[in-house]
Design a protein around this motif. Structure first.
Motif, PDB file in Angstrom:
ATOM      1  N   UNK A  37       0.843  -1.197   0.000  1.00  0.00           N
ATOM      2  CA  UNK A  37       0.000   0.000   0.000  1.00  0.00           C
ATOM      3  C   UNK A  37       0.875   1.243   0.000  1.00  0.00           C
ATOM      4  N   UNK A  38       0.508   2.240  -0.793  1.00  0.00           N
ATOM      5  CA  UNK A  38       1.261   3.485  -0.854  1.00  0.00           C
ATOM      6  C   UNK A  38       1.105   4.260   0.437  1.00  0.00           C
ATOM      7  N   UNK A  39       2.132   5.057   0.756  1.00  0.00           N
ATOM      8  CA  UNK A  39       2.075   5.896   1.949  1.00  0.00           C
ATOM      9  C   UNK A  39       0.987   6.946   1.775  1.00  0.00           C
ATOM     10  N   UNK A  40       0.330   7.357   2.880  1.00  0.00           N
ATOM     11  CA  UNK A  40      -0.696   8.393   2.765  1.00  0.00           C
ATOM     12  C   UNK A  40      -0.106   9.715   2.308  1.00  0.00           C
ATOM     13  N   UNK A  41      -0.901  10.489   1.597  1.00  0.00           N
ATOM     14  CA  UNK A  41      -0.497  11.804   1.114  1.00  0.00           C
ATOM     15  C   UNK A  41      -1.044  12.883   2.035  1.00  0.00           C
ATOM     16  N   UNK A  42      -0.255  13.935   2.207  1.00  0.00           N
ATOM     17  CA  UNK A  42      -0.690  15.069   3.022  1.00  0.00           C
ATOM     18  C   UNK A  42      -1.596  15.985   2.205  1.00  0.00           C
ATOM     19  N   UNK A  43      -2.738  16.319   2.770  1.00  0.00           N
ATOM     20  CA  UNK A  43      -3.680  17.203   2.119  1.00  0.00           C
ATOM     21  C   UNK A  43      -3.988  18.383   3.023  1.00  0.00           C
ATOM     22  N   UNK A  44      -4.140  19.546   2.429  1.00  0.00           N
ATOM     23  CA  UNK A  44      -4.607  20.736   3.144  1.00  0.00           C
ATOM     24  C   UNK A  44      -6.038  21.007   2.737  1.00  0.00           C
ATOM     25  N   UNK A  73      -1.154  31.872   1.303  1.00  0.00           N
ATOM     26  CA  UNK A  73       0.197  32.008   0.771  1.00  0.00           C
ATOM     27  C   UNK A  73       1.235  31.522   1.776  1.00  0.00           C
ATOM     28  N   UNK A  74       1.001  31.793   3.059  1.00  0.00           N
ATOM     29  CA  UNK A  74       1.932  31.335   4.091  1.00  0.00           C
ATOM     30  C   UNK A  74       1.903  29.808   4.206  1.00  0.00           C
ATOM     31  N   UNK A  75       0.717  29.237   4.106  1.00  0.00           N
ATOM     32  CA  UNK A  75       0.623  27.777   4.133  1.00  0.00           C
ATOM     33  C   UNK A  75       1.444  27.167   2.999  1.00  0.00           C
ATOM     34  N   UNK A  76       1.259  27.693   1.792  1.00  0.00           N
ATOM     35  CA  UNK A  76       2.003  27.156   0.647  1.00  0.00           C
ATOM     36  C   UNK A  76       3.507  27.331   0.821  1.00  0.00           C
ATOM     37  N   UNK A  77       3.913  28.464   1.395  1.00  0.00           N
ATOM     38  CA  UNK A  77       5.347  28.742   1.562  1.00  0.00           C
ATOM     39  C   UNK A  77       5.981  27.864   2.635  1.00  0.00           C
ATOM     40  N   UNK A  78       5.230  27.595   3.692  1.00  0.00           N
ATOM     41  CA  UNK A  78       5.806  26.893   4.848  1.00  0.00           C
ATOM     42  C   UNK A  78       5.645  25.383   4.798  1.00  0.00           C
ATOM     43  N   UNK A  79       4.693  24.883   4.018  1.00  0.00           N
ATOM     44  CA  UNK A  79       4.364  23.460   4.086  1.00  0.00           C
ATOM     45  C   UNK A  79       4.627  22.753   2.758  1.00  0.00           C
ATOM     46  N   UNK A  86      -3.644  12.066   4.893  1.00  0.00           N
ATOM     47  CA  UNK A  86      -3.462  12.659   6.215  1.00  0.00           C
ATOM     48  C   UNK A  86      -3.846  14.126   6.116  1.00  0.00           C
ATOM     49  N   UNK A  87      -4.773  14.567   6.952  1.00  0.00           N
ATOM     50  CA  UNK A  87      -5.125  15.986   6.977  1.00  0.00           C
ATOM     51  C   UNK A  87      -4.011  16.724   7.707  1.00  0.00           C
ATOM     52  N   UNK A  88      -3.145  17.386   6.932  1.00  0.00           N
ATOM     53  CA  UNK A  88      -1.922  17.967   7.477  1.00  0.00           C
ATOM     54  C   UNK A  88      -2.079  19.427   7.880  1.00  0.00           C
ATOM     55  N   UNK A  89      -3.077  20.128   7.314  1.00  0.00           N
ATOM     56  CA  UNK A  89      -3.275  21.542   7.649  1.00  0.00           C
ATOM     57  C   UNK A  89      -4.641  21.982   7.154  1.00  0.00           C
ATOM     58  N   UNK A  90      -5.131  23.049   7.764  1.00  0.00           N
ATOM     59  CA  UNK A  90      -6.346  23.703   7.287  1.00  0.00           C
ATOM     60  C   UNK A  90      -6.044  25.176   7.070  1.00  0.00           C
ATOM     61  N   UNK A  91      -6.879  25.809   6.241  1.00  0.00           N
ATOM     62  CA  UNK A  91      -6.773  27.249   6.030  1.00  0.00           C
ATOM     63  C   UNK A  91      -8.181  27.819   5.979  1.00  0.00           C
TER      64      UNK A  91
END
Length: 307
Positions: free
Chosen positions: A1-8, A52-58, A31-36
């Motif tokens: 099984x593939x590793x889970x992907x991080x989603x915002x 924009x900060x989420x995209x830059x930092x994560x 994996x729910x890694x962040x919300x905005x």
């Protein structure tokens, strides 16, 4: 099984909390890694109020799922694609057809997945209905899609603003099923659109299509809600009940179950497959019907509406 992907998850409102968050939590793909969101959060998940900060930092987040209203969604989707992230769009995929076409071109140029979701197509009985109709000749079809806007969009004035689509916000779900199950495509030939005196989008609509197909949408129904599609054919009568979750053939139950809980898990499973195979899925047929209704529809003014 593939590793889970991080989603915002972007836009933490009712649909995100009710459907997206549980679907992601139940999936081994994600994996729910962040919300905005300006206001909403999810317990235990990193929260941002600046996209924009989420995209830059994560940089660890490869996929962005957008649950914002249609009007602001384009800018977020374009920013995510330019930042190298795959994008999943809640329905309808945008405020206009042109902006979704622009996102398609951008995703293709970036080599990224764009998925314009139609959750009602994932209802339990839609695939069996499509299979049954495949070799039939349709002689008539009618949609009755009536629900209570106060129940499903309480106090959400954006649905009555330009780009909010009004009654087509739920009605497009019916059109997504119709365009999925009919063996031959149809096109809109006329419409009457009922606009509250104090609102910019319709609260009711009656549509006519080629092929003896019609629809009745209304956002003022209290009590039990109605989400039915009836199709007459040369080999019998098909009915989809409960938003595509229950199939009847000649009045007898044939497939499905009376629950909508499987729709969003199926969407996220589809998104995982698209990302892993390097594909996109952007079918705009339901949105074309809405755009045509706004073009051809005769405007009728009805009583003001307030929440």
């Amino acid at each position: 099984m593939s590793a889970p992907m991080n989603v915002a998850l972007v836009g933490i409102g009712k649909i995100a909390i009710d459907q997206h968050v549980p679907a992601i939590a139940a999936s081994a793909d994600w994996t729910l890694a962040a919300t905005c969101s300006r206001h909403g959060t999810v317990d235990g998940v990193a929260a941002y109020d600046d996209f924009d900060r989420l995209l830059a930092e994560r940089a660890d987040i490869s996929v962005v799922s957008l649950c914002l209203p249609p009007v602001p969604r384009f800018d977020y989707a374009a920013a995510a694609l330019r930042a190298g992230r795959h994008v999943m769009l809640e329905k309808p995929p945008g405020a206009t057809l042109a902006e979704v076409h622009a996102l398609q071109h951008l995703a293709e140029a970036q080599g990224l997945t764009l998925f314009a979701t139609w959750h009602s197509r994932m209802a339990h009985a839609v695939a069996p209905a499509r299979a049954w109709l495949q070799d039939k000749r349709v002689t008539r079809a009618h949609i009755t899609w009536r629900e209570d806007v106060r129940k499903w969009h309480p106090g959400q004035d954006w649905v009555f603003e330009p780009g909010g689509m009004g009654v087509f916000d739920p009605g497009i779900n019916a059109l997504s099923i119709l365009t999925e199950i009919l063996p031959e495509p149809v096109h809109l030939t006329g419409a009457e659109l009922e606009f509250p005196d104090n609102r910019a989008t319709p609260i009711g609509a009656q549509l006519r299509f080629s092929g003896n197909v019609s629809a009745d949408f209304d956002w003022r129904q209290e009590g039990p809600q109605t989400w039915d599609i009836e199709v007459e054919t040369d080999a019998g009568h098909l009915a989809l009940r409960m938003g595509g979750n229950v199939l009847e053939i000649d009045g007898k139950a044939a497939a499905g179950e009376n629950t909508i809980m499987g729709e969003y898990p199926a969407l996220y499973a589809r998104m995982a497959d698209l990302v892993r195979t390097g594909q996109s899925d952007v079918d705009l047929a339901p949105m074309v019907h809405v755009a045509d209704a706004m073009t051809l529809g005769r405007r009728m003014t009805v009583a003001p509406f307030d929440f």
